[in-house]
Design a protein around this motif. Structure first.
Motif, PDB file in Angstrom:
ATOM      1  N   SER A 268      -5.587  -4.805   3.870  1.00  0.00           N
ATOM      2  CA  SER A 268      -5.448  -3.703   2.908  1.00  0.00           C
ATOM      3  C   SER A 268      -4.065  -3.099   3.119  1.00  0.00           C
ATOM      4  N   TRP A 269      -3.158  -3.424   2.204  1.00  0.00           N
ATOM      5  CA  TRP A 269      -1.745  -3.115   2.392  1.00  0.00           C
ATOM      6  C   TRP A 269      -1.404  -1.697   1.957  1.00  0.00           C
ATOM      7  N   ASP A 270      -0.465  -1.098   2.656  1.00  0.00           N
ATOM      8  CA  ASP A 270       0.117   0.169   2.233  1.00  0.00           C
ATOM      9  C   ASP A 270       1.480  -0.111   1.595  1.00  0.00           C
ATOM     10  N   GLY A 271       1.969   0.828   0.799  1.00  0.00           N
ATOM     11  CA  GLY A 271       3.346   0.793   0.319  1.00  0.00           C
ATOM     12  C   GLY A 271       3.686  -0.294  -0.677  1.00  0.00           C
ATOM     13  N   GLU A 272       2.688  -0.839  -1.380  1.00  0.00           N
ATOM     14  CA  GLU A 272       3.010  -1.842  -2.395  1.00  0.00           C
ATOM     15  C   GLU A 272       3.795  -1.233  -3.540  1.00  0.00           C
ATOM     16  N   GLU A 273       3.398  -0.039  -3.951  1.00  0.00           N
ATOM     17  CA  GLU A 273       3.997   0.556  -5.158  1.00  0.00           C
ATOM     18  C   GLU A 273       5.507   0.769  -5.044  1.00  0.00           C
ATOM     19  N   PRO A 274       6.022   1.275  -3.934  1.00  0.00           N
ATOM     20  CA  PRO A 274       7.475   1.467  -3.859  1.00  0.00           C
ATOM     21  C   PRO A 274       8.272   0.175  -3.735  1.00  0.00           C
ATOM     22  N   GLY A 275       7.618  -0.956  -3.437  1.00  0.00           N
ATOM     23  CA  GLY A 275       8.379  -2.195  -3.322  1.00  0.00           C
ATOM     24  C   GLY A 275       7.761  -3.217  -2.392  1.00  0.00           C
ATOM     25  N   LEU A 276       6.441  -3.396  -2.461  1.00  0.00           N
ATOM     26  CA  LEU A 276       5.735  -4.404  -1.652  1.00  0.00           C
ATOM     27  C   LEU A 276       5.998  -4.177  -0.171  1.00  0.00           C
ATOM     28  N   VAL A 277       6.026  -2.927   0.252  1.00  0.00           N
ATOM     29  CA  VAL A 277       6.532  -2.576   1.578  1.00  0.00           C
ATOM     30  C   VAL A 277       5.606  -3.047   2.699  1.00  0.00           C
ATOM     31  N   GLY A 278       4.328  -2.661   2.652  1.00  0.00           N
ATOM     32  CA  GLY A 278       3.433  -2.983   3.755  1.00  0.00           C
ATOM     33  C   GLY A 278       3.250  -4.469   3.981  1.00  0.00           C
ATOM     34  N   SER A 279       3.043  -5.214   2.902  1.00  0.00           N
ATOM     35  CA  SER A 279       2.845  -6.666   3.041  1.00  0.00           C
ATOM     36  C   SER A 279       4.120  -7.353   3.492  1.00  0.00           C
ATOM     37  N   THR A 280       5.275  -6.900   2.980  1.00  0.00           N
ATOM     38  CA  THR A 280       6.543  -7.518   3.360  1.00  0.00           C
ATOM     39  C   THR A 280       6.844  -7.291   4.833  1.00  0.00           C
ATOM     40  N   GLU A 281       6.647  -6.061   5.309  1.00  0.00           N
ATOM     41  CA  GLU A 281       6.948  -5.795   6.723  1.00  0.00           C
ATOM     42  C   GLU A 281       6.003  -6.561   7.639  1.00  0.00           C
ATOM     43  N   PHE A 282       4.745  -6.684   7.252  1.00  0.00           N
ATOM     44  CA  PHE A 282       3.794  -7.475   8.031  1.00  0.00           C
ATOM     45  C   PHE A 282       4.226  -8.937   8.061  1.00  0.00           C
ATOM     46  N   ALA A 283       4.572  -9.478   6.898  1.00  0.00           N
ATOM     47  CA  ALA A 283       4.963 -10.888   6.821  1.00  0.00           C
ATOM     48  C   ALA A 283       6.244 -11.152   7.616  1.00  0.00           C
ATOM     49  N   GLU A 284       7.203 -10.236   7.534  1.00  0.00           N
ATOM     50  CA  GLU A 284       8.447 -10.421   8.282  1.00  0.00           C
ATOM     51  C   GLU A 284       8.217 -10.287   9.784  1.00  0.00           C
TER      52      GLU A 284
ATOM     53  N   GLU B 278     -14.686   7.093  -4.473  1.00  0.00           N
ATOM     54  CA  GLU B 278     -14.376   7.658  -3.151  1.00  0.00           C
ATOM     55  C   GLU B 278     -12.893   7.532  -2.809  1.00  0.00           C
ATOM     56  N   LEU B 279     -12.321   6.354  -3.008  1.00  0.00           N
ATOM     57  CA  LEU B 279     -10.951   6.116  -2.566  1.00  0.00           C
ATOM     58  C   LEU B 279      -9.903   6.640  -3.552  1.00  0.00           C
ATOM     59  N   SER B 280     -10.320   6.980  -4.772  1.00  0.00           N
ATOM     60  CA  SER B 280      -9.380   7.564  -5.745  1.00  0.00           C
ATOM     61  C   SER B 280      -9.632   9.052  -5.937  1.00  0.00           C
ATOM     62  N   ALA B 281     -10.315   9.673  -4.993  1.00  0.00           N
ATOM     63  CA  ALA B 281     -10.708  11.078  -5.136  1.00  0.00           C
ATOM     64  C   ALA B 281      -9.544  12.032  -4.922  1.00  0.00           C
ATOM     65  N   PHE B 282      -8.429  11.542  -4.353  1.00  0.00           N
ATOM     66  CA  PHE B 282      -7.278  12.403  -4.076  1.00  0.00           C
ATOM     67  C   PHE B 282      -6.021  11.540  -4.081  1.00  0.00           C
ATOM     68  N   PRO B 283      -4.852  12.155  -4.276  1.00  0.00           N
ATOM     69  CA  PRO B 283      -3.609  11.376  -4.268  1.00  0.00           C
ATOM     70  C   PRO B 283      -3.377  10.721  -2.903  1.00  0.00           C
ATOM     71  N   HIS B 284      -2.822   9.513  -2.921  1.00  0.00           N
ATOM     72  CA  HIS B 284      -2.614   8.816  -1.645  1.00  0.00           C
ATOM     73  C   HIS B 284      -1.412   7.867  -1.712  1.00  0.00           C
ATOM     74  N   ASN B 285      -0.265   8.432  -2.026  1.00  0.00           N
ATOM     75  CA  ASN B 285       0.957   7.640  -2.032  1.00  0.00           C
ATOM     76  C   ASN B 285       1.421   7.357  -0.611  1.00  0.00           C
ATOM     77  N   LEU B 286       2.277   6.377  -0.469  1.00  0.00           N
ATOM     78  CA  LEU B 286       2.854   6.016   0.825  1.00  0.00           C
ATOM     79  C   LEU B 286       3.413   7.257   1.516  1.00  0.00           C
ATOM     80  N   GLY B 287       3.098   7.401   2.807  1.00  0.00           N
ATOM     81  CA  GLY B 287       3.655   8.485   3.606  1.00  0.00           C
ATOM     82  C   GLY B 287       2.939   9.808   3.491  1.00  0.00           C
ATOM     83  N   SER B 288       1.918   9.887   2.655  1.00  0.00           N
ATOM     84  CA  SER B 288       1.210  11.151   2.445  1.00  0.00           C
ATOM     85  C   SER B 288      -0.006  11.247   3.362  1.00  0.00           C
ATOM     86  N   PRO B 289      -0.523  12.460   3.583  1.00  0.00           N
ATOM     87  CA  PRO B 289      -1.788  12.588   4.322  1.00  0.00           C
ATOM     88  C   PRO B 289      -2.919  11.815   3.647  1.00  0.00           C
ATOM     89  N   GLY B 290      -2.880  11.770   2.309  1.00  0.00           N
ATOM     90  CA  GLY B 290      -3.908  11.011   1.592  1.00  0.00           C
ATOM     91  C   GLY B 290      -3.867   9.532   1.904  1.00  0.00           C
TER      92      GLY B 290
END
Length: 770
Positions: free
Chosen positions: A419-435, A87-99
């Protein structure tokens, strides 16, 4: 996240063959014998069927906890995990995309349906996507790179719209032309070899193989040596037909497969490049993009080995050294020469939303003590393996906890699923939450438990060494799906078979417990451990699911069900392992930290850096004698015109006495605390202050100034290596100063680390008084 293949490199680096393949080397720990009650000096008799005692629980609460875990396990479902991956890999879902938004909303609804209190926390971050990509060979022949992965009938999602093109995020914009130079894996040692060959890369474009380090190190080192562009390709000797049949017949990378990925210089700091150290909220103060230290200065592009072969075949000049030769049917040359290339890259530098999904179960006894569990949900394309296999296992944990809630059960501590977003480009979601929540997290977070991609094979575990006994107890009581022995026993058997010497095998046989590997970077644990000093675990299974789909359009459900974990039972194994860790930390009467394991580990690291300095001193003395005697010139083949090495400054003796004194203090305080832990565990007194002391202890290992030239990294014991990226450097301030031959800084860092160890020793002594 995959496990169990390993490169062991010099300097204490542990780097993966697969770029996210975190592999763990285990070290000796003295055997701990059963003595009294449920103390930290107790090792309970465990079997797969029954665990008599759990460290941190009374006899009564142990019985209750085991019943809770049994009910939790009964709620887990391998078919459901498989359905969630699909279900969750049924479509592309990179950071910033509608997916990405659609996946985040699906996850949010799942958490809510399980009965958790869930919401989406949104950050606004910079994210580049490709606008123009051109790579051309212009001389001596011409070739235009395809820069595209073809859709396959055997992979139903491979031809979907909205796929990110093949690119490296955080490359610079650029339009450059120049001579091509082959630099092997593009690491510092490779440039030393080029120097011996009399070859430089200033003003040239380099082509490097993927592997042997994190990808972002390759363009970083190229830029330091004056290159104007960098091309990275997957060589079939490492990632292709040399390993097995290629996709779709087999699991391995075909000639058209490309590894996307970030090249952010996240060894400086991870997360949004424009908001270092603060959460990327809507109104946060931001740097100008040109001032962001983690965005690269030259254009960088990943390509397939189909596109790489014409470029490499066009190279002339010096034949590459034998250990530089790859798997393509050509003789590899270094260049430079007639081979000229044109590289043009332009990006859309957009501000986009990052959707972190946060779900809580409020603790009944200690609601302000948080047990945190995380896995990212964003992918480069569909991401069935990375990260959805881990995300789906984590969601099944959350559902099982929700089923427990329906029976009236409540955890003693608050449980937080992330459930973090933006890990692939550079640990973005978890880092911003932690900061953004740094002070609250340092006060409330008892532990952060991370996972990433997951597959068939062996348990991999890393993190804070004071939790080694904790992980041992859990892993001894989880059954491996394929062999029906404990995942602890299967992992130990694999280590024994893989050990290279009789000495290594004996050490493993003699060791009763396991070891947690030190963590570098490459997944969402980094901000919690290395910036905030929160106790951390990183868990996952793998090692028997090799393939070349990583960060490509072929990381799909079709690929996963065929080659990774067709039964999805290792998803259940991860759910059980991480879920039991969550439950035990949430419900423990007395938190199961044992700092004697940490003391043993740091002592080993100190021995390593001391030996490193001594070895460098001896090697430098001998090498300088050979250089002075002209031995290198005399021994070289005169027709190859090799450059003799240049003499280096002698290595002074460093004073490690402050570290050794600090370790003596830490050993005494860790021993005293362990004894006091047993005494406290046998009382009916309020354990609140003692527990808080235990989970705040790791904060003492932080340095306010951070590491040299990268102050975001505060932990003095673990950090990603400046030239390894994902690979960990232990005692990084000392080790890297020695490796860079900066002796003044090495001595200064010995003092910094000794101070942090002394701080921990004094702090643990305070716990002995409670």
């Amino acid at each position: 996240m995959h496990y169990l293949k390993r490169y062991k490199l010099k300097g204490g680096d542990h780097l993966p063959i697969h770029p996210k393949l975190y592999i763990f080397t285990l070290y000796t720990i003295p055997e701990m014998k059963k003595t009294i009650f449920l103390g930290l000096i107790t090792i309970s008799a465990l079997t797969n069927a029954q665990q008599k005692n759990i460290t941190g629980f009374t006899a009564t609460s142990t019985v209750k906890e085991l019943k809770t875990e049994q009910a939790f396990d009964a709620s887990l479902s391998a078919p459901r995990i498989g359905e969630t991956i699909k279900e969750l890999s049924a479509f592309p879902h990179n950071l910033g995309s509608p997916g990405s938004k659609a996946v985040a909303e699906k996850i949010l609804q799942k958490y809510k349906s399980y009965g958790l209190d869930a919401h989406i926390e949104t950050f606004t971050v910079l994210y580049p996507t490709p606008k123009t990509r051109v790579l051309e060979l212009t001389s001596p022949t011409t070739y235009t790179a395809l820069l595209k992965e073809p859709a396959l009938a055997e992979d139903v999602t491979s031809g979907q719209a909205n796929q990110l093109p093949t690119y490296n995020a955080w490359s610079a914009d650029g339009d450059v032309s120049g001579q091509l130079v082959f630099v092997n894996y593009g690491l510092p040692d490779d440039y030393e070899t080029l120097a011996k060959l009399g070859i430089g890369v200033k003003g040239k474009i380099v082509i490097a193989k993927y592997g042997r380090s994190w990808r972002g190190i390759k363009p970083k080192v190229a830029y330091e040596h004056g290159a104007i562009g960098c091309i990275i390709y997957s060589d079939p000797a490492d990632d292709g037909y040399s390993a097995g049949d290629v996709y779709p017949k087999g699991a391995y990378k075909s000639e058209y497969g490309v590894q996307r990925g970030s090249v952010m210089d996240m060894v400086i700091y991870p997360g949004d490049p424009l908001t270092p150290g603060v959460g990327a909220t809507k109104n946060a103060k931001r740097l100008d993009r040109k001032d962001a230290a983690t965005i690269l200065k030259i254009p960088v592009l990943p390509i397939s080995y189909h596109d790489a072969q014409p470029l490499l075949a066009a190279l002339d000049g010096t034949v590459a050294p034998r250990d530089w030769q790859g798997g393509l049917p050509i003789t590899y040359h270094v260049g430079p020469g007639k081979a000229m290339v044109h590289l043009k890259l332009e990006f859309n530098w957009d501000m986009v939303p990052a959707y972190d999904v946060i779900a809580k179960i409020k603790g009944a006894a200690w609601p302000d003590e948080w047990v945190m569990r995380g896995n990212h949900h964003d992918a480069w394309v569909n991401g069935a393996g990375d990260p959805i296999s881990g995300q789906s296992a984590m969601l099944d944990e959350a559902k099982a906890l929700g089923d427990l809630l329906k029976t009236g059960w409540k955890p003693k501590r608050t449980i937080v699923y992330c459930s973090w977003d933006g890990e692939e480009p550079g640990l973005v979601g978890s880092t911003e939450f932690a900061e953004d929540h740094d002070k609250e997290l340092q006060q409330k977070a008892v532990i952060y438990i991370n996972s990433d991609s997951n597959g068939r094979g062996f348990l991999g575990s890393g993190g804070s060494q004071a939790l080694e006994n904790f992980v041992d107890e859990i892993s001894r009581n989880i059954t491996d799906p394929q062999t029906n022995v404990s995942v602890f026993d299967r992992k130990k058997a694999q280590e024994l078979v893989s050990a290279q010497t009789a000495k290594d095998k004996k050490e493993i046989l003699d060791r009763k417990g396991g070891r947690l590997e030190a963590l570098g970077s490459g997944s969402d644990f980094s901000s919690f451990l290395q910036h905030l000093g929160i106790p951390t675990l990183d868990l996952g299974f793998g090692g028997e699911e090799g393939g070349g789909e990583y960060h490509s359009i072929y990381d799909s459900f079709d690929d996963y069900r065929r080659f990774k974990d067709s039964s999805f039972k290792y998803g259940v194994a991860l759910s059980q392992t991480a879920g039991h860790a969550v439950l035990r930390m949430a419900n423990a009467d007395l938190l199961p930290f044992d700092f004697r394991s940490l003391d043993t580990t740091i002592s080993k690291y100190v021995t390593e850096v001391s030996d490193l300095a001594n070895t460098m001193r001896e090697n430098t003395e001998i090498e300088n004698k050979l250089i002075k005697a002209n031995d290198y010139t005399l021994a070289a083949d005169p027709t190859k015109h090799l450059q003799a090495p240049v003499a280096k400054a002698e290595v002074p003796k460093l004073d490690f006495a402050p570290l050794k004194t600090a370790l003596d203090s830490l050993k005494k305080s860790a021993d005293k605390l362990a004894a006091n832990w047993v005494i406290v565990s046998q009382t009916n007194a309020d354990h609140d202050h003692f527990n808080q002391m235990l989970y705040h202890a790791e904060h003492q290992l932080l340095s306010a100034d951070g590491l040299p030239r990268r102050s975001w990294y505060k932990h003095t014991i673990y950090a990603p290596g400046f030239y390894t990226g994902y690979g960990v450097k232990t005692l990084p301030g000392i080790r890297e100063a020695i490796e860079q031959r900066n002796w003044t800084e090495a001595q200064e860092q010995i003092g910094v680390v000794a101070k942090s160890i002394n701080n921990l020793a004094v702090y643990l002594n305070s716990g002995s008084q409670l």
